[in-house]
Design a protein around this motif. Structure first.
Motif, PDB file in Angstrom:
ATOM      1  N   SER A 147       0.811  -1.228   0.000  1.00 39.19           N
ATOM      2  CA  SER A 147       0.000   0.000   0.000  1.00 39.19           C
ATOM      3  C   SER A 147       0.838   1.268   0.000  1.00 39.19           C
ATOM      4  N   GLY A 148       2.147   1.147   0.241  1.00 38.49           N
ATOM      5  CA  GLY A 148       2.987   2.336   0.310  1.00 38.49           C
ATOM      6  C   GLY A 148       3.405   2.840  -1.055  1.00 38.49           C
ATOM      7  N   LYS A 149       4.148   3.934  -1.046  1.00 31.24           N
ATOM      8  CA  LYS A 149       4.683   4.477  -2.285  1.00 31.24           C
ATOM      9  C   LYS A 149       5.722   3.530  -2.881  1.00 31.24           C
ATOM     10  N   GLY A 150       5.981   3.704  -4.164  1.00 31.91           N
ATOM     11  CA  GLY A 150       6.896   2.806  -4.858  1.00 31.91           C
ATOM     12  C   GLY A 150       8.242   2.645  -4.178  1.00 31.91           C
ATOM     13  N   THR A 151       8.759   3.741  -3.617  1.00 30.68           N
ATOM     14  CA  THR A 151      10.072   3.666  -2.976  1.00 30.68           C
ATOM     15  C   THR A 151      10.037   2.887  -1.663  1.00 30.68           C
ATOM     16  N   GLU A 152       8.852   2.698  -1.094  1.00 29.10           N
ATOM     17  CA  GLU A 152       8.728   1.964   0.164  1.00 29.10           C
ATOM     18  C   GLU A 152       8.703   0.451  -0.047  1.00 29.10           C
ATOM     19  N   ARG A 153       8.308   0.002  -1.232  1.00 30.68           N
ATOM     20  CA  ARG A 153       8.087  -1.422  -1.466  1.00 30.68           C
ATOM     21  C   ARG A 153       9.393  -2.218  -1.378  1.00 30.68           C
ATOM     22  N   GLN A 154       9.343  -3.315  -0.620  1.00 29.84           N
ATOM     23  CA  GLN A 154      10.510  -4.180  -0.467  1.00 29.84           C
ATOM     24  C   GLN A 154      10.343  -5.537  -1.143  1.00 29.84           C
ATOM     25  N   GLY A 155       9.165  -5.837  -1.649  1.00 24.15           N
ATOM     26  CA  GLY A 155       8.965  -7.122  -2.307  1.00 24.15           C
ATOM     27  C   GLY A 155       7.709  -7.806  -1.823  1.00 24.15           C
ATOM     28  N   ALA A 156       7.697  -9.125  -1.908  1.00 25.46           N
ATOM     29  CA  ALA A 156       6.545  -9.925  -1.505  1.00 25.46           C
ATOM     30  C   ALA A 156       6.847 -10.627  -0.190  1.00 25.46           C
ATOM     31  N   LEU A 157       5.861 -10.646   0.694  1.00 26.56           N
ATOM     32  CA  LEU A 157       5.927 -11.409   1.936  1.00 26.56           C
ATOM     33  C   LEU A 157       4.983 -12.598   1.794  1.00 26.56           C
ATOM     34  N   VAL A 158       5.549 -13.797   1.752  1.00 32.43           N
ATOM     35  CA  VAL A 158       4.764 -15.020   1.617  1.00 32.43           C
ATOM     36  C   VAL A 158       4.533 -15.606   3.003  1.00 32.43           C
ATOM     37  N   TYR A 159       3.300 -16.023   3.265  1.00 31.21           N
ATOM     38  CA  TYR A 159       2.939 -16.517   4.599  1.00 31.21           C
ATOM     39  C   TYR A 159       2.334 -17.912   4.508  1.00 31.21           C
ATOM     40  N   ASN A 160       2.682 -18.759   5.480  1.00 34.83           N
ATOM     41  CA  ASN A 160       2.042 -20.066   5.613  1.00 34.83           C
ATOM     42  C   ASN A 160       1.669 -20.288   7.074  1.00 34.83           C
ATOM     43  N   GLU A 170      -2.241  -4.193  13.263  1.00 35.88           N
ATOM     44  CA  GLU A 170      -0.955  -4.794  13.613  1.00 35.88           C
ATOM     45  C   GLU A 170      -0.056  -5.006  12.397  1.00 35.88           C
ATOM     46  N   TRP A 171      -0.635  -5.001  11.198  1.00 31.95           N
ATOM     47  CA  TRP A 171       0.120  -5.326   9.993  1.00 31.95           C
ATOM     48  C   TRP A 171       0.262  -4.146   9.021  1.00 31.95           C
ATOM     49  N   LYS A 172      -0.358  -3.022   9.320  1.00 32.77           N
ATOM     50  CA  LYS A 172      -0.444  -1.955   8.314  1.00 32.77           C
ATOM     51  C   LYS A 172       0.908  -1.401   7.893  1.00 32.77           C
ATOM     52  N   ARG A 173       1.820  -1.216   8.818  1.00 31.25           N
ATOM     53  CA  ARG A 173       3.132  -0.673   8.437  1.00 31.25           C
ATOM     54  C   ARG A 173       3.895  -1.672   7.579  1.00 31.25           C
ATOM     55  N   ILE A 174       3.785  -2.953   7.912  1.00 28.03           N
ATOM     56  CA  ILE A 174       4.440  -3.987   7.109  1.00 28.03           C
ATOM     57  C   ILE A 174       3.809  -4.042   5.721  1.00 28.03           C
ATOM     58  N   ALA A 175       2.473  -3.856   5.674  1.00 28.03           N
ATOM     59  CA  ALA A 175       1.755  -3.920   4.395  1.00 28.03           C
ATOM     60  C   ALA A 175       2.090  -2.755   3.476  1.00 28.03           C
ATOM     61  N   ARG A 176       2.625  -1.674   4.001  1.00 28.60           N
ATOM     62  CA  ARG A 176       3.072  -0.580   3.142  1.00 28.60           C
ATOM     63  C   ARG A 176       4.323  -0.984   2.361  1.00 28.60           C
ATOM     64  N   ALA A 177       5.109  -1.885   2.953  1.00 26.54           N
ATOM     65  CA  ALA A 177       6.382  -2.260   2.331  1.00 26.54           C
ATOM     66  C   ALA A 177       6.305  -3.541   1.504  1.00 26.54           C
ATOM     67  N   TYR A 178       5.308  -4.382   1.773  1.00 23.02           N
ATOM     68  CA  TYR A 178       5.274  -5.693   1.131  1.00 23.02           C
ATOM     69  C   TYR A 178       3.939  -5.985   0.450  1.00 23.02           C
ATOM     70  N   ASP A 179       4.012  -6.665  -0.687  1.00 27.84           N
ATOM     71  CA  ASP A 179       2.843  -7.373  -1.176  1.00 27.84           C
ATOM     72  C   ASP A 179       2.586  -8.516  -0.198  1.00 27.84           C
ATOM     73  N   PHE A 180       1.344  -8.693   0.209  1.00 28.89           N
ATOM     74  CA  PHE A 180       1.005  -9.818   1.077  1.00 28.89           C
ATOM     75  C   PHE A 180       0.539 -10.969   0.189  1.00 28.89           C
ATOM     76  N   VAL A 181       1.243 -12.095   0.275  1.00 26.09           N
ATOM     77  CA  VAL A 181       0.969 -13.240  -0.593  1.00 26.09           C
ATOM     78  C   VAL A 181       0.578 -14.453   0.249  1.00 26.09           C
ATOM     79  N   GLY A 182      -0.569 -15.019  -0.072  1.00 25.26           N
ATOM     80  CA  GLY A 182      -0.989 -16.276   0.531  1.00 25.26           C
ATOM     81  C   GLY A 182      -1.099 -17.341  -0.538  1.00 25.26           C
ATOM     82  N   TYR A 183      -1.165 -18.586  -0.119  1.00 28.35           N
ATOM     83  CA  TYR A 183      -1.326 -19.670  -1.098  1.00 28.35           C
ATOM     84  C   TYR A 183      -1.827 -20.918  -0.399  1.00 28.35           C
ATOM     85  N   ALA A 184      -2.385 -21.820  -1.196  1.00 26.70           N
ATOM     86  CA  ALA A 184      -2.794 -23.135  -0.706  1.00 26.70           C
ATOM     87  C   ALA A 184      -1.738 -24.146  -1.119  1.00 26.70           C
ATOM     88  N   PRO A 185      -1.025 -24.767  -0.167  1.00 28.65           N
ATOM     89  CA  PRO A 185      -0.005 -25.753  -0.520  1.00 28.65           C
ATOM     90  C   PRO A 185      -0.601 -26.955  -1.261  1.00 28.65           C
TER      91      PRO A 185
END
Length: 539
Positions: free
Chosen positions: A99-112, A131-146
């Motif tokens: 959700s942050g500006k382009g310069t804030e983005r650090q990549g994708a955060l994958v969660y299991n 609890e996650w908003k600041r992290i969500a500015r820097a990362y795409d939040f990625v989920g998946y079904a194994p």
């Protein structure tokens, strides 16, 4: 297995000598590390293809119940990494962009969230939580079904309608005849897995989950992986770190499974059963402390007697015709996973003894609409754990170990044994030999381990062992607390370490401690009814 995945985080979002039913070489043979060479080549090939193809994200299917801005797609992985050009399966993936500006983005955060058998397709929704908003500015939040889970080449071992049959018993000290019946059920269940999955059954493993994670990293266009695994997710995350250390950017291990190969998985389950007894004692002590609210007794022993009284009554007359001792026990397992469940369960027990069974029925009765998902999760759990490692095949070993343990830890011991008993009769041979998780200094970037000192599902010794094996890791301990899965929860100290690590890569030098989060507030049923509704909690 239960209302919550066995080595999975509860989330607020969304008998005889047993003979093997072999479909391959029989006996106690195992697959050692030397067999991993073909899979390494296959993983590299699959990752290269995934990097070239990427993931096409679009609107999520209705079945996922994920609305915009969350998008969904799929990634192809080989069923068998030793044959990467053979059958391919699709893993479902979800994402919400940073959700942050382009310069804030650090990549994708994958969660299991663990399991085995749990999906994180809901994870992008966490971006909206405070609890996650600041992290969500820097990362795409990625989920998946194994693999095997939900729409990702789903695995099934029995008819879902059979899975939720009720009421059932759950004796803490079972008779010889009951044991014989459960062995027969385990044998039938193992055969059902083999019949329904066929030759694919052997490919549902923790090592393949780690390889799938490498392919997902490549498909997302990430040069290095930022990953957060909870519970069982810490185990195959640790396998990933061992297999692909140079592809790791940052890794969080929340509520760590003990990675010692000697404990995967038979001894790990014995450890778990013992730890559940301590957490069950914590719950009873809390209820006793709040006797003015619940009227269940002023001592843990009195609370236990009242619980056993309810068990006996349900064995004689199931509540609503569906809630017997088995359903009661499954519902109260949630008290060991999260103390958020304590007021709700204590209130239901109290109301039942006052003549009102409705709260207990609402919390413990099987839900037909979730039968398919629960059966699927149990099938994946069973396949992964049974394939991962050797298990005792002699019933005398199981009977001896669990009978002795049940004297000290009656609450969970036998239920846990029945859950895992199909592994004694598993139709896939040879079994794998667990990988020896470990990394040397300078090989892996700093990683972060989070652990609650009184966690039952993944006892604290597992966090200490993982910390010892991953050189350069840091361990954050929530002292005198037992909630399973603490990252992004109610402890601000833990969350501060988590946020700082994900945003900056900083960790404490070795270890740090956080005071426990506050105990839950006992709320009477009348006051609770008047409170505004919150996000549903899977307890």
């Amino acid at each position: 297995m239960r209302a919550v995945a066995k080595y999975g985080v509860v989330t607020g979002l969304g008998c005889l000598v047993l003979s093997a039913l072999t479909v391959a070489p029989a006996g106690g043979a195992t697959l050692g590390p030397e067999s991993y060479g073909l899979e390494s080549y296959g993983t590299a090939l699959a990752a290269g293809r995934a990097a070239a193809a990427g993931i096409t994200f679009g609107n999520c299917p209705e079945v996922e119940e994920l609305a915009a801005p969350v998008k969904c797609g799929t990634v192809k992985v080989p069923l068998d990494y030793a044959n990467p050009s053979g059958r391919q399966i699709k893993l479902t993936v979800s994402r919400v962009k940073a959700s942050g500006k382009g310069t804030e983005r650090q990549g994708a955060l994958v969660y299991n969230p663990g399991g085995p058998g749990a999906s994180s397709m809901y994870f992008p929704m966490a971006a909206e939580l405070s609890e996650w908003k600041r992290i969500a500015r820097a990362y795409d939040f990625v989920g998946y079904a194994p693999r095997g889970v939900d729409r990702s080449a789903p695995l099934s071992c029995q008819d879902p309608s059979d899975f939720v049959k009720a009421p059932t018993l759950a004796p803490t000290h079972p008779s010889a005849s009951y044991k014989k019946e459960r062995v027969a059920q385990a044998k039938a269940y193992a055969r059902g897995c083999a019949r329904r999955a066929g030759a694919a059954l052997r490919h549902y493993t923790s090592l393949n989950n780690a390889r799938d994670l490498e392919v997902l990293r490549a498909a997302l266009g990430e040069g290095r992986l930022t990953f957060m695994g909870a519970s069982y997710g810490t185990y195959f995350g640790a396998l990933y770190a061992t297999l692909f250390p140079t592809h790791v950017r940052r890794m969080v291990f929340d509520s760590a499974v003990n990675p010692d190969p000697q404990r995967i998985w038979y001894r790990s389950n014995l450890d778990q059963s013992l730890a559940f007894e301590g957490r069950w004692a914590d719950f009873r002590a809390w209820v006793a402390k709040h006797d003015k609210t619940y009227k269940l007794g002023t001592t843990p022993e009195t609370v236990a007697r009242n619980y056993e009284k309810v068990r006996a009554q349900l064995a004689h007359k199931p509540a609503g015709g569906k809630v017997g001792p088995g359903q009661l026990h499954a519902a109260f397992l949630a008290t060991a996973y999260s103390d958020d469940a304590w007021p709700k369960r204590a209130g239901a027990l109290s109301e039942y003894l006052r003549g009102n069974a409705k709260p207990l029925i609402g919390q413990a009765a099987p839900k037909p609409e979730s039968a398919r998902s629960e059966e699927n999760g149990t099938a994946v759990y069973t396949a992964v754990e049974c394939n991962d490692a050797p298990w005792p095949t002699d019933w005398k070993t199981w009977d001896r170990d669990n009978s002795l343990l049940a004297r000290r830890a009656p609450f969970e011991t036998w239920d846990n044994a029945w859950m895992n008993l199909p592994c004694a009769l598993w139709p896939v041979m040879p079994r794998q030999q667990p990988l020896d998780v470990r990394t040397g200094y300078g090989v892996l970037p700093p990683t972060l381990i989070l652990a609650a000192e009184r966690d039952a599902a993944t006892p604290y010794a597992g966090a200490l062992e993982l910390h010892r094996r991953l050189a350069g890791s840091a361990l954050i301990t929530e002292e005198d607390a037992g909630t399973h899965g603490i990252g992004g929860g109610s402890n601000k100290c833990v969350n501060a370490y988590l946020e700082d690590y994900l945003l900056t890569g900083r960790t404490p030098v070795r270890r740090a401690a956080c005071a426990p989060h506050p105990e839950p507030d006992p709320v009477s049923l009348d006051r609770r009814t008047a409170q505004p509704k919150k996000l549903p909690h899977a307890v």
